[in-house]
Design a protein around this motif. Sequence first.
Motif, PDB file in Angstrom:
ATOM      1  N   PHE A   1      -5.276  11.645  31.275  1.00 36.16           N
ATOM      2  CA  PHE A   1      -5.260  10.360  31.969  1.00 36.16           C
ATOM      3  C   PHE A   1      -3.802  10.013  32.287  1.00 36.16           C
ATOM      4  CE2 PHE A   1      -9.267  10.540  29.833  1.00 36.16           C
ATOM      5  CZ  PHE A   1     -10.150   9.794  30.594  1.00 36.16           C
ATOM      6  N   ILE A   2      -3.509   9.892  33.565  1.00 36.33           N
ATOM      7  CA  ILE A   2      -2.133   9.691  34.009  1.00 36.33           C
ATOM      8  C   ILE A   2      -1.959   8.272  34.547  1.00 36.33           C
ATOM      9  CG2 ILE A   2      -0.353  10.488  35.634  1.00 36.33           C
ATOM     10  CD1 ILE A   2      -1.887  13.199  35.658  1.00 36.33           C
ATOM     11  N   GLY A   3      -0.885   7.617  34.134  1.00 30.60           N
ATOM     12  CA  GLY A   3      -0.551   6.298  34.663  1.00 30.60           C
ATOM     13  C   GLY A   3      -1.113   5.135  33.886  1.00 30.60           C
TER      14      GLY A   3
ATOM     15  N   GLY B   1      -5.652  21.098  35.714  1.00 31.52           N
ATOM     16  CA  GLY B   1      -4.776  20.248  36.504  1.00 31.52           C
ATOM     17  C   GLY B   1      -5.382  19.741  37.793  1.00 31.52           C
ATOM     18  N   LYS B   2      -6.667  19.980  38.003  1.00 30.23           N
ATOM     19  CA  LYS B   2      -7.340  19.530  39.217  1.00 30.23           C
ATOM     20  C   LYS B   2      -7.711  18.043  39.099  1.00 30.23           C
ATOM     21  CE  LYS B   2      -9.365  24.065  40.230  1.00 30.23           C
ATOM     22  NZ  LYS B   2     -10.627  24.834  40.385  1.00 30.23           N
ATOM     23  N   ASP B   3      -7.752  17.377  40.243  1.00 31.25           N
ATOM     24  CA  ASP B   3      -8.062  15.950  40.282  1.00 31.25           C
ATOM     25  C   ASP B   3      -9.549  15.727  40.019  1.00 31.25           C
ATOM     26  OD1 ASP B   3      -8.024  13.242  40.631  1.00 31.25           O
ATOM     27  OD2 ASP B   3      -7.248  13.273  42.674  1.00 31.25           O
ATOM     28  N   VAL B   4      -9.860  14.924  39.018  1.00 32.45           N
ATOM     29  CA  VAL B   4     -11.249  14.618  38.659  1.00 32.45           C
ATOM     30  C   VAL B   4     -11.827  13.518  39.548  1.00 32.45           C
ATOM     31  CG1 VAL B   4     -12.733  13.685  36.817  1.00 32.45           C
ATOM     32  CG2 VAL B   4     -10.950  15.354  36.265  1.00 32.45           C
TER      33      VAL B   4
ATOM     34  N   LYS C   1      -4.494   8.395  37.640  1.00 37.77           N
ATOM     35  CA  LYS C   1      -5.105   9.679  37.955  1.00 37.77           C
ATOM     36  C   LYS C   1      -5.760  10.271  36.707  1.00 37.77           C
ATOM     37  CE  LYS C   1      -3.145   9.536  42.073  1.00 37.77           C
ATOM     38  NZ  LYS C   1      -3.933   9.299  43.300  1.00 37.77           N
ATOM     39  N   VAL C   2      -6.737  11.135  36.940  1.00 35.18           N
ATOM     40  CA  VAL C   2      -7.368  11.879  35.842  1.00 35.18           C
ATOM     41  C   VAL C   2      -7.423  13.350  36.258  1.00 35.18           C
ATOM     42  CG1 VAL C   2      -9.388  12.131  34.352  1.00 35.18           C
ATOM     43  CG2 VAL C   2      -8.753   9.863  35.202  1.00 35.18           C
TER      44      VAL C   2
ATOM     45  N   ALA D   1     -13.804   4.978  34.686  1.00 35.70           N
ATOM     46  CA  ALA D   1     -13.159   3.781  34.146  1.00 35.70           C
ATOM     47  C   ALA D   1     -13.448   2.592  35.045  1.00 35.70           C
ATOM     48  CB  ALA D   1     -11.649   3.997  34.025  1.00 35.70           C
ATOM     49  N   ARG D   2     -13.248   1.406  34.484  1.00 32.43           N
ATOM     50  CA  ARG D   2     -13.248   0.168  35.265  1.00 32.43           C
ATOM     51  C   ARG D   2     -11.913  -0.512  35.002  1.00 32.43           C
ATOM     52  NH1 ARG D   2     -19.013   0.023  33.989  1.00 32.43           N
ATOM     53  NH2 ARG D   2     -20.221  -0.242  35.907  1.00 32.43           N
ATOM     54  N   ILE D   3     -11.218  -0.869  36.080  1.00 30.59           N
ATOM     55  CA  ILE D   3      -9.898  -1.471  35.953  1.00 30.59           C
ATOM     56  C   ILE D   3      -9.928  -2.845  36.608  1.00 30.59           C
ATOM     57  CG2 ILE D   3      -7.446  -1.227  36.486  1.00 30.59           C
ATOM     58  CD1 ILE D   3      -7.819   1.780  36.520  1.00 30.59           C
ATOM     59  N   HIS D   4      -9.619  -3.881  35.813  1.00 32.25           N
ATOM     60  CA  HIS D   4      -9.718  -5.268  36.262  1.00 32.25           C
ATOM     61  C   HIS D   4      -8.323  -5.824  36.562  1.00 32.25           C
ATOM     62  CE1 HIS D   4     -13.842  -5.195  34.631  1.00 32.25           C
ATOM     63  NE2 HIS D   4     -13.313  -4.628  33.564  1.00 32.25           N
ATOM     64  N   VAL D   5      -8.183  -6.478  37.719  1.00 32.54           N
ATOM     65  CA  VAL D   5      -6.901  -7.065  38.122  1.00 32.54           C
ATOM     66  C   VAL D   5      -7.144  -8.416  38.781  1.00 32.54           C
ATOM     67  CG1 VAL D   5      -5.817  -4.813  38.471  1.00 32.54           C
ATOM     68  CG2 VAL D   5      -6.926  -5.947  40.397  1.00 32.54           C
ATOM     69  N   TYR D   6      -6.068  -9.196  38.930  1.00 30.86           N
ATOM     70  CA  TYR D   6      -6.184 -10.450  39.665  1.00 30.86           C
ATOM     71  C   TYR D   6      -4.983 -10.627  40.581  1.00 30.86           C
ATOM     72  CZ  TYR D   6      -2.732 -12.699  36.556  1.00 30.86           C
ATOM     73  OH  TYR D   6      -1.589 -13.021  35.874  1.00 30.86           O
ATOM     74  N   GLY D   7      -5.138 -11.543  41.541  1.00 27.91           N
ATOM     75  CA  GLY D   7      -4.056 -11.904  42.450  1.00 27.91           C
ATOM     76  C   GLY D   7      -4.212 -13.337  42.890  1.00 27.91           C
ATOM     77  N   ASP D   8      -3.100 -13.985  43.193  1.00 33.17           N
ATOM     78  CA  ASP D   8      -3.158 -15.377  43.639  1.00 33.17           C
ATOM     79  C   ASP D   8      -3.557 -15.490  45.101  1.00 33.17           C
ATOM     80  OD1 ASP D   8      -2.441 -16.526  41.151  1.00 33.17           O
ATOM     81  OD2 ASP D   8      -0.348 -16.009  41.527  1.00 33.17           O
ATOM     82  N   THR D   9      -3.335 -14.406  45.867  1.00 34.10           N
ATOM     83  CA  THR D   9      -3.747 -14.361  47.264  1.00 34.10           C
ATOM     84  C   THR D   9      -4.504 -13.065  47.517  1.00 34.10           C
ATOM     85  OG1 THR D   9      -1.761 -13.228  48.066  1.00 34.10           O
ATOM     86  CG2 THR D   9      -1.685 -15.648  47.933  1.00 34.10           C
ATOM     87  N   LYS D  10      -5.245 -13.008  48.618  1.00 35.12           N
ATOM     88  CA  LYS D  10      -5.975 -11.776  48.966  1.00 35.12           C
ATOM     89  C   LYS D  10      -5.009 -10.612  49.124  1.00 35.12           C
ATOM     90  CE  LYS D  10      -8.021 -13.854  52.426  1.00 35.12           C
ATOM     91  NZ  LYS D  10      -8.816 -14.123  53.648  1.00 35.12           N
ATOM     92  N   GLU D  11      -3.933 -10.826  49.856  1.00 35.09           N
ATOM     93  CA  GLU D  11      -3.006  -9.728  50.110  1.00 35.09           C
ATOM     94  C   GLU D  11      -2.353  -9.246  48.817  1.00 35.09           C
ATOM     95  OE1 GLU D  11      -1.755  -6.751  52.117  1.00 35.09           O
ATOM     96  OE2 GLU D  11      -2.990  -8.304  53.063  1.00 35.09           O
TER      97      GLU D  11
END
Length: 432
Positions: free
Chosen positions: A342-344, A410-413, A404-405, A380-390
Motif C-alpha cells: 500500500f503506497i501513499g 509490482g503491478k497496479d492492483v 496506490k496498491v 479501501a474507502r477514503i473519506h475527505v471533506y472540502g469547504d467548496t466543490k473545487e
Amino acid sequence: MLDNNLSGKKLLLIGGIGSTRDLIELAHRNGVFIGVADYNKGTKIKQMADASYETDALDIDALAELCRKEHYDGVISNFNDMLSPYTAEVAKKISAYAPYSVEQLRMSTDKKYFKEICIQYGLPVPKEYVIGREDDIKEAKISYPVIIKPVDGSGSKGIGICGSEKELSKGVEKARKVSRTGNVIVEDYMPYDEINVTYIAQDGDIQLAAIHDRYFNNSQEDVVRVPDMYIYPSRYTGMFYEKYNDRVIQMLKGIGVRNGSLFLQAIVKDNDIYFYEAGMRLNGCKTYHILEIENDYNTFEHLMNYALTGSMGRKGNFDARFRRWYATWNVVGTPGMVCQEFIGRKEAETYPWLIKICERYAEGEKIPETAKGTLLQLVARIHVYGDTKEQLLERIERLQLMYKVRDPEGKDVLMKPHDINDLRERINYCLI
C-alpha cells in the motif's frame, strides 16, 4: 468519544468481518473490553480484539452461553444482514439490548417484504415481475432489461442485469444459488441516478442524517456496476425533504423503530424516487465517519453504547443539508490480484482534511476471483471533506495520484478511479 463512562464493560462482536475494524478502535478509546466470536481463525479483527472465540456466529445458544461464562454486558454485529437476527436473539437470551427485533430486521433480510411496507406507506418502488418457476419467465410480460437479485442477498452478490429471456433464466439460477431461501426478485432495471439515505433513531426521535449520490465504475462489462465515489450532500436532498422524508419517518415509526441507524437505497427518475433496498444497520459506506465531522456524532460509537446500556447516549441533531462537501472514494481493485504493498497511505494521513482511510484488505491478502461486480472489489474507502466543490475535487484528485496498491510483482492492483472532470461536470449544484 462518548460522554458517559463505559470503561470496564465487555462487548462481544458477533462476526468479525473486515468492516468492523473501526469498532475495535472505538471500544478501546472508550475503555471497553471487546471480544470477537466466529468460526474464522487468526483474522486481523481477532488479532486486534482483547479476546477471540471460535464459536459459530449462527449458534445462538453457544453464543449466549459464552456471554454468560465470560460476563459480557452486550453483543453487537454490523454491516451484515445475515447475522443481525442471530445477534438480536442472543441479546434477548442474555437480557441485553439490540436496536431492532427479528421482525423489524426483515426490512433488510427480505427485499419483497421491504417493498410491501414501502407500498403500504405510499413510497414508490420499482416494478416487479413474479418469477417463482421457470415457466413464469415465459408467461410474464417482461419489459427488458431487468435486474435480478436474491431476495435476501447483500453486497451485490448474485445480482445480474438481464436483457433477454435466456439471460434471465441463467440469472435466476445464479441468484437462487446465492439466496439462503432460494427466492429471487426481478425488477425493471433503472440505470439512473442513485442515492443512499441514512436515518438515525434515538429514543423514538427519527431523523434524516445524510443523503449521498452514488457514482459508478463503468469499465467492467457484463456485471453490475460497482460504486466508486459517494458525494455528500446529494443533489436531491431538497426534493427528498419536500416529497419523501415525512413518509419514510412515518413508515419507520409504523414498524416500531425507536433506536438505531439504518439506510435506504433508491433510484431517481424524472423527479421521482423509487426505493429498492433497506439496511437495518450501518451502511458499508461508513457514513458515520462523515457524521463525526459534520455533527460530532459517531453512529457506530453510539450503537456500541446502546448495546451496552440500552441508550443511544447523547442525543444528536441532524440535517442532511450539510455545511460542507464530503466524498468517499471507493478504491476499486482487480479481482484475483494480491494487495501486497500500500503506497501513499502514511503521506495521505498527514492531510488535516482527510477523515479516514478504511482498508478492507491487509497486506498479502487476495481480492477473490468471484468479487467482480460486487462490493468485495473495494480495496479501501477514503473519506475527505472540502469547504467548496473545487476544493473537494482537488483533494480527491491529489489522493488518486498518491494512493496506490501493488501486487507482489509490482503491478497496479487498482482500476482506474472515477474521472475528476466527470465529477466536476455532474456536481453542478450548491449547498442548500
